[in-house]
Design a protein around this motif. Structure first.
Motif, PDB file in Angstrom:
ATOM      1  N   ARG A  20       1.275   1.066 -19.681  1.00 27.79           N
ATOM      2  CA  ARG A  20       2.562   0.531 -20.147  1.00 27.79           C
ATOM      3  C   ARG A  20       3.124  -0.369 -19.058  1.00 27.79           C
ATOM      4  O   ARG A  20       3.236   0.025 -17.896  1.00 27.79           O
ATOM      5  N   LEU A  21       3.476  -1.573 -19.474  1.00 26.14           N
ATOM      6  CA  LEU A  21       3.966  -2.589 -18.549  1.00 26.14           C
ATOM      7  C   LEU A  21       5.380  -2.981 -18.923  1.00 26.14           C
ATOM      8  O   LEU A  21       5.761  -2.965 -20.098  1.00 26.14           O
ATOM      9  N   LEU A  22       6.130  -3.354 -17.910  1.00 26.52           N
ATOM     10  CA  LEU A  22       7.495  -3.848 -18.084  1.00 26.52           C
ATOM     11  C   LEU A  22       7.494  -5.323 -17.705  1.00 26.52           C
ATOM     12  O   LEU A  22       7.167  -5.670 -16.565  1.00 26.52           O
ATOM     13  N   VAL A  23       7.819  -6.175 -18.656  1.00 22.48           N
ATOM     14  CA  VAL A  23       7.852  -7.621 -18.437  1.00 22.48           C
ATOM     15  C   VAL A  23       9.296  -8.082 -18.364  1.00 22.48           C
ATOM     16  O   VAL A  23      10.104  -7.779 -19.252  1.00 22.48           O
ATOM     17  N   LEU A  24       9.619  -8.800 -17.293  1.00 23.51           N
ATOM     18  CA  LEU A  24      10.944  -9.405 -17.114  1.00 23.51           C
ATOM     19  C   LEU A  24      10.831 -10.897 -17.391  1.00 23.51           C
ATOM     20  O   LEU A  24       9.944 -11.572 -16.845  1.00 23.51           O
ATOM     21  N   TRP A  25      11.727 -11.404 -18.224  1.00 21.00           N
ATOM     22  CA  TRP A  25      11.645 -12.804 -18.680  1.00 21.00           C
ATOM     23  C   TRP A  25      12.999 -13.471 -18.519  1.00 21.00           C
ATOM     24  O   TRP A  25      14.040 -12.890 -18.865  1.00 21.00           O
ATOM     25  N   GLY A 154      10.897  -6.335 -21.756  1.00 21.87           N
ATOM     26  CA  GLY A 154      10.094  -5.735 -22.821  1.00 21.87           C
ATOM     27  C   GLY A 154       9.093  -4.770 -22.229  1.00 21.87           C
ATOM     28  O   GLY A 154       8.514  -5.033 -21.168  1.00 21.87           O
ATOM     29  N   ILE A 155       8.875  -3.650 -22.894  1.00 23.15           N
ATOM     30  CA  ILE A 155       7.946  -2.626 -22.421  1.00 23.15           C
ATOM     31  C   ILE A 155       7.009  -2.268 -23.571  1.00 23.15           C
ATOM     32  O   ILE A 155       7.452  -2.003 -24.695  1.00 23.15           O
ATOM     33  N   ALA A 156       5.710  -2.239 -23.284  1.00 25.03           N
ATOM     34  CA  ALA A 156       4.707  -1.884 -24.287  1.00 25.03           C
ATOM     35  C   ALA A 156       3.397  -1.633 -23.569  1.00 25.03           C
ATOM     36  O   ALA A 156       3.270  -1.863 -22.355  1.00 25.03           O
ATOM     37  N   ALA A 161       1.244  -7.334 -25.469  1.00 18.39           N
ATOM     38  CA  ALA A 161       2.319  -6.748 -26.272  1.00 18.39           C
ATOM     39  C   ALA A 161       3.635  -6.711 -25.490  1.00 18.39           C
ATOM     40  O   ALA A 161       4.702  -6.966 -26.051  1.00 18.39           O
ATOM     41  N   ALA A 162       3.583  -6.410 -24.199  1.00 17.63           N
ATOM     42  CA  ALA A 162       4.812  -6.356 -23.398  1.00 17.63           C
ATOM     43  C   ALA A 162       5.450  -7.735 -23.280  1.00 17.63           C
ATOM     44  O   ALA A 162       6.681  -7.870 -23.309  1.00 17.63           O
ATOM     45  N   THR A 163       4.616  -8.779 -23.161  1.00 15.59           N
ATOM     46  CA  THR A 163       5.156 -10.140 -23.090  1.00 15.59           C
ATOM     47  C   THR A 163       5.855 -10.520 -24.387  1.00 15.59           C
ATOM     48  O   THR A 163       6.961 -11.074 -24.383  1.00 15.59           O
ATOM     49  N   LEU A 164       5.225 -10.211 -25.528  1.00 18.22           N
ATOM     50  CA  LEU A 164       5.846 -10.531 -26.813  1.00 18.22           C
ATOM     51  C   LEU A 164       7.081  -9.675 -27.058  1.00 18.22           C
ATOM     52  O   LEU A 164       8.031 -10.132 -27.713  1.00 18.22           O
ATOM     53  N   ALA A 165       7.102  -8.460 -26.548  1.00 19.35           N
ATOM     54  CA  ALA A 165       8.299  -7.622 -26.679  1.00 19.35           C
ATOM     55  C   ALA A 165       9.467  -8.250 -25.933  1.00 19.35           C
ATOM     56  O   ALA A 165      10.604  -8.266 -26.432  1.00 19.35           O
ATOM     57  N   ALA A 166       9.215  -8.784 -24.741  1.00 23.06           N
ATOM     58  CA  ALA A 166      10.285  -9.437 -23.989  1.00 23.06           C
ATOM     59  C   ALA A 166      10.774 -10.685 -24.720  1.00 23.06           C
ATOM     60  O   ALA A 166      11.976 -10.962 -24.770  1.00 23.06           O
ATOM     61  N   ARG A 167       9.855 -11.436 -25.311  1.00 23.93           N
ATOM     62  CA  ARG A 167      10.242 -12.661 -26.011  1.00 23.93           C
ATOM     63  C   ARG A 167      10.923 -12.379 -27.347  1.00 23.93           C
ATOM     64  O   ARG A 167      11.568 -13.263 -27.910  1.00 23.93           O
ATOM     65  N   ALA A 168      10.775 -11.153 -27.868  1.00 19.30           N
ATOM     66  CA  ALA A 168      11.412 -10.794 -29.138  1.00 19.30           C
ATOM     67  C   ALA A 168      12.843 -10.313 -28.962  1.00 19.30           C
ATOM     68  O   ALA A 168      13.517 -10.029 -29.957  1.00 19.30           O
ATOM     69  N   THR A 169      13.334 -10.216 -27.745  1.00 21.38           N
ATOM     70  CA  THR A 169      14.709  -9.779 -27.503  1.00 21.38           C
ATOM     71  C   THR A 169      15.702 -10.857 -27.925  1.00 21.38           C
ATOM     72  O   THR A 169      15.333 -12.025 -28.114  1.00 21.38           O
ATOM     73  N   ARG A 170      16.960 -10.470 -28.019  1.00 16.26           N
ATOM     74  CA  ARG A 170      18.031 -11.377 -28.412  1.00 16.26           C
ATOM     75  C   ARG A 170      19.143 -11.351 -27.381  1.00 16.26           C
ATOM     76  O   ARG A 170      19.204 -10.432 -26.553  1.00 16.26           O
ATOM     77  N   PRO A 171      20.065 -12.340 -27.412  1.00 18.51           N
ATOM     78  CA  PRO A 171      21.138 -12.366 -26.403  1.00 18.51           C
ATOM     79  C   PRO A 171      21.935 -11.067 -26.316  1.00 18.51           C
ATOM     80  O   PRO A 171      22.259 -10.618 -25.233  1.00 18.51           O
ATOM     81  N   GLY A 172      22.245 -10.433 -27.436  1.00 15.08           N
ATOM     82  CA  GLY A 172      23.015  -9.190 -27.386  1.00 15.08           C
ATOM     83  C   GLY A 172      22.176  -7.956 -27.167  1.00 15.08           C
ATOM     84  O   GLY A 172      22.710  -6.864 -26.933  1.00 15.08           O
ATOM     85  N   GLN A 173      20.842  -8.094 -27.265  1.00 17.32           N
ATOM     86  CA  GLN A 173      19.927  -6.975 -27.080  1.00 17.32           C
ATOM     87  C   GLN A 173      18.861  -7.391 -26.074  1.00 17.32           C
ATOM     88  O   GLN A 173      17.760  -7.822 -26.432  1.00 17.32           O
ATOM     89  N   PRO A 179       7.661   1.970 -28.719  1.00 16.43           N
ATOM     90  CA  PRO A 179       7.291   3.375 -28.493  1.00 16.43           C
ATOM     91  C   PRO A 179       5.834   3.508 -28.073  1.00 16.43           C
ATOM     92  O   PRO A 179       4.977   2.712 -28.454  1.00 16.43           O
ATOM     93  N   GLU A 180       5.556   4.513 -27.292  1.00 19.96           N
ATOM     94  CA  GLU A 180       4.209   4.715 -26.773  1.00 19.96           C
ATOM     95  C   GLU A 180       3.221   4.914 -27.920  1.00 19.96           C
ATOM     96  O   GLU A 180       3.459   5.690 -28.853  1.00 19.96           O
ATOM     97  N   GLY A 181       2.112   4.177 -27.833  1.00 15.94           N
ATOM     98  CA  GLY A 181       1.088   4.261 -28.861  1.00 15.94           C
ATOM     99  C   GLY A 181       1.350   3.432 -30.100  1.00 15.94           C
ATOM    100  O   GLY A 181       0.562   3.485 -31.056  1.00 15.94           O
ATOM    101  N   ARG A 182       2.431   2.638 -30.112  1.00 13.16           N
ATOM    102  CA  ARG A 182       2.800   1.861 -31.311  1.00 13.16           C
ATOM    103  C   ARG A 182       2.701   0.351 -31.074  1.00 13.16           C
ATOM    104  O   ARG A 182       3.282  -0.420 -31.833  1.00 13.16           O
ATOM    105  N   SER A 183       1.953  -0.053 -30.077  1.00 15.15           N
ATOM    106  CA  SER A 183       1.852  -1.490 -29.794  1.00 15.15           C
ATOM    107  C   SER A 183       1.206  -2.243 -30.944  1.00 15.15           C
ATOM    108  O   SER A 183       1.616  -3.359 -31.296  1.00 15.15           O
ATOM    109  N   ALA A 184       0.183  -1.639 -31.572  1.00 12.82           N
ATOM    110  CA  ALA A 184      -0.485  -2.311 -32.692  1.00 12.82           C
ATOM    111  C   ALA A 184       0.473  -2.495 -33.857  1.00 12.82           C
ATOM    112  O   ALA A 184       0.463  -3.549 -34.525  1.00 12.82           O
ATOM    113  N   ASP A 185       1.323  -1.494 -34.127  1.00 14.63           N
ATOM    114  CA  ASP A 185       2.303  -1.619 -35.217  1.00 14.63           C
ATOM    115  C   ASP A 185       3.332  -2.694 -34.898  1.00 14.63           C
ATOM    116  O   ASP A 185       3.789  -3.417 -35.798  1.00 14.63           O
TER     117      ASP A 185
END
Length: 538
Positions: A20-25, A154-156, A161-173, A179-185
């Motif tokens: 599991r990686l934490l990406v800061l963007w 973003g964490i995944a 997956a972690a990079t795309l999680a960070a890019r999927a964030t929004r200004p208010g979020q 969740p662990e094991g749910r990267s494919a979903d």
């Protein structure tokens, strides 16, 4: 303990999903970096342009309809108040370096992805801060203190997956934790264009595969057979099985040397002698940490407050004597103010004597990557030593090497680079260049085209009509001194119409290839001024 079926064709289990990686963007980081360099408001409509197209733009510019990939004129028509800046990748990276350095004070291992984005293993920060959510918020707070007001996290499992999680964030979020094991979903509903493969981004939708979930549902053997090794690698990413780990960079160690002069010095030999000890200390300090310097920054400060700043690169790594040489070369050029006005590589002009010199290793590398072979580096070492000595005698720009670049004419397809520097290629040779001559290129390219005349069998000069029709077959090449060579074969003309939209720089010409009676082959150009020899095929 988990067991897997025998055989390398067995399907990987969840344990192979990656750590599991934490990406800061930092969104819009290139725009922020350039705005700060130009002292512009980060909220202003700004677009960064490369090769006439928008590479990045600010949020206010996007609100006006500006998008990545637009032509510059179309972007300006959509947003009349748009500020257009030329993109500089080195500025982008330099501005992000202090942020990486600041985070390295808090985190044991930082993996830079690109300027504006980095990754760390999530396990350590989560344990320290009491959970992944708390760790993400804490590191976003550290980013704000370092000057990034709108940071995202973003964490995944896996870097993709972690990079795309960070890019999927929004200004208010600002955080998104898969969740662990749910990267494919998480990846399943995302479009296939996020794989960043131009070929598959076009081909997969034509085959009815529009999202990563549909792509992941295909059998691995079928994907490998149809799309090859690269397709198989991207298929693993789409399935959320990215096993790439966050590889920490080797942080630059503080080996900076600052030498103050009282009184100020105005002679090159005095300054060079004064920095010898500092150069030895820099090399020794880095070697003690098993590092070598591959890029060096030298800054001079004059009595009147002016500065001369230059980044020096090396094909291998700097020795102490080579550091002193760079100091001497830069100072010699900076003090020759009259000559520097015509020097395209000018790094700053000194109008007064030197009061301070700062020598800073800009880029360091592991010493093991530069170890010599059992019998040394052979001819390469001798060539570098010899050219460096010549460079010390004739100056930094006295020894040049040619680097292939993009362009239409042979002269445009090479960039002279000072020995020891890395070429900054502004024209990508892999891009299409309509009108470019196919290989092989002329072995000899004249820096200044040589004037000559091309005559037909009756002695008249050969010309080309507006429709591209040649007046008569070429029969002879005539030099300005009267020397004459018969033409045994020829090919052409090939029209060349450059920058037709600008009357000042437009050029219309026709190119020919001709072989003379002695067997010599020539590349000739006919324009409104006459015939010219651009190169020779030796």
């Amino acid at each position: 303990m988990r067991f897997r079926p025998a055989g390398f064709l067995a399907e990987p289990d969840a344990a192979d999903d990656g750590d599991r990686l934490l990406v800061l963007w930092a969104p819009d980081w290139p725009v922020i970096a350039h705005a700060r360099a130009e002292r512009l408001s980060e909220s202003a409509p700004i677009a960064l342009v490369e090769r006439g197209e928008v590479l990045a733009c600010s949020r206010s510019a996007r609100d006006e309809g500006v998008r990545r990939g637009l032509r510059q004129r179309e972007a300006q028509s959509r947003c009349p108040g748009l500020t257009v800046l030329r993109y500089d990748s080195s500025l982008d990276a330099r501005a992000y370096e202090p942020i990486i350095t600041g985070l390295e004070q808090l985190l044991p291992a930082v993996h830079p992805i690109r300027p504006g984005m980095l990754a760390v293993a999530a396990r350590g920060p989560a344990r320290f801060y009491g959970g992944e959510k708390a760790a993400a918020l804490a590191l976003l707070g550290a980013l704000r203190e370092l000057g990034v007001a709108d940071g995202r996290a973003g964490i995944a499992e896996g870097l993709f997956a972690a990079t795309l999680a960070a890019r999927a964030t929004r200004p208010g979020q600002p955080t998104l934790i898969v969740p662990e094991g749910r990267s494919a979903d998480f990846l399943a509903p995302l479009p296939v264009r996020l794989l960043e493969s131009p070929e598959l981004s076009v081909l997969l939708p034509r085959l009815g595969v529009h999202d990563l979930g549909s792509f992941a549902a295909l059998r691995p053997h079928d994907v490998a057979a149809r799309f090859g090794a690269e397709g198989a690698r991207l298929h693993v990413l789409a399935r959320g099985r990215d096993a790439r780990a966050a590889t920490p960079r080797t942080p630059p160690h503080d080996a900076t040397a600052v030498i103050d002069f009282e009184p100020a010095l105005d002679r090159v030999d005095q300054v060079a002698f004064a920095v010898r000890t500092a150069a030895d200390e820099i090399v020794t300090t880095l070697l003690e940490q098993k590092l070598v310097c591959t890029a060096l920054r030298v800054v001079f400060e004059g009595e009147e407050g002016e500065q001369s700043d230059r980044l020096w690169l090396h094909p291998r790594f700097f020795q102490a004597t080579e550091i002193v040489d760079r100091v001497r070369w830069q100072l010699s050029g900076a003090l020759r103010s009259g000559e520097r006005r015509h020097d395209p590589d000018a790094a700053g002009e000194l109008r007064s004597a030197v009061v301070r010199v700062r020598i800073e290793p800009e880029t360091v590398d592991a010493a093991g990557s530069h170890e010599r072979g059992l019998f040394g580096s052979g001819p390469e070492e001798g060539v570098h030593s010899g050219l460096s000595r010549v460079q010390g005698l004739v100056g930094h720009r006295g020894v040049l090497t040619a680097t292939p670049t993009g362009g239409r004419s042979p002269g445009e397809r090479q960039t002279p680079v000072a020995w020891g520097d890395r070429a900054v290629v502004t024209r990508d040779r892999t891009r299409p260049w309509p009108g470019r001559l196919p290989d092989p290129a002329p072995a000899t390219v004249y820096e200044m085209p040589r004037e000559l005349r091309v005559q037909d069998a009756t002695g008249r000069e050969v010309s080309v009509s507006a429709r591209g029709v040649i007046s008569a077959p070429p029969a002879a090449l005539v030099a300005p001194g009267g020397e004459r060579l018969d033409v045994s074969s020829w090919a052409g003309p090939w029209p060349l119409d450059e920058r037709w939209w600008d009357a000042r720089t437009a050029r219309r010409a026709h190119r020919f290839q001709m072989v003379d009676g002695t067997g010599g082959a020539w590349l000739l150009v006919l324009d409104e001024r006459g015939w010219w020899a651009e190169g020779r095929y030796d």
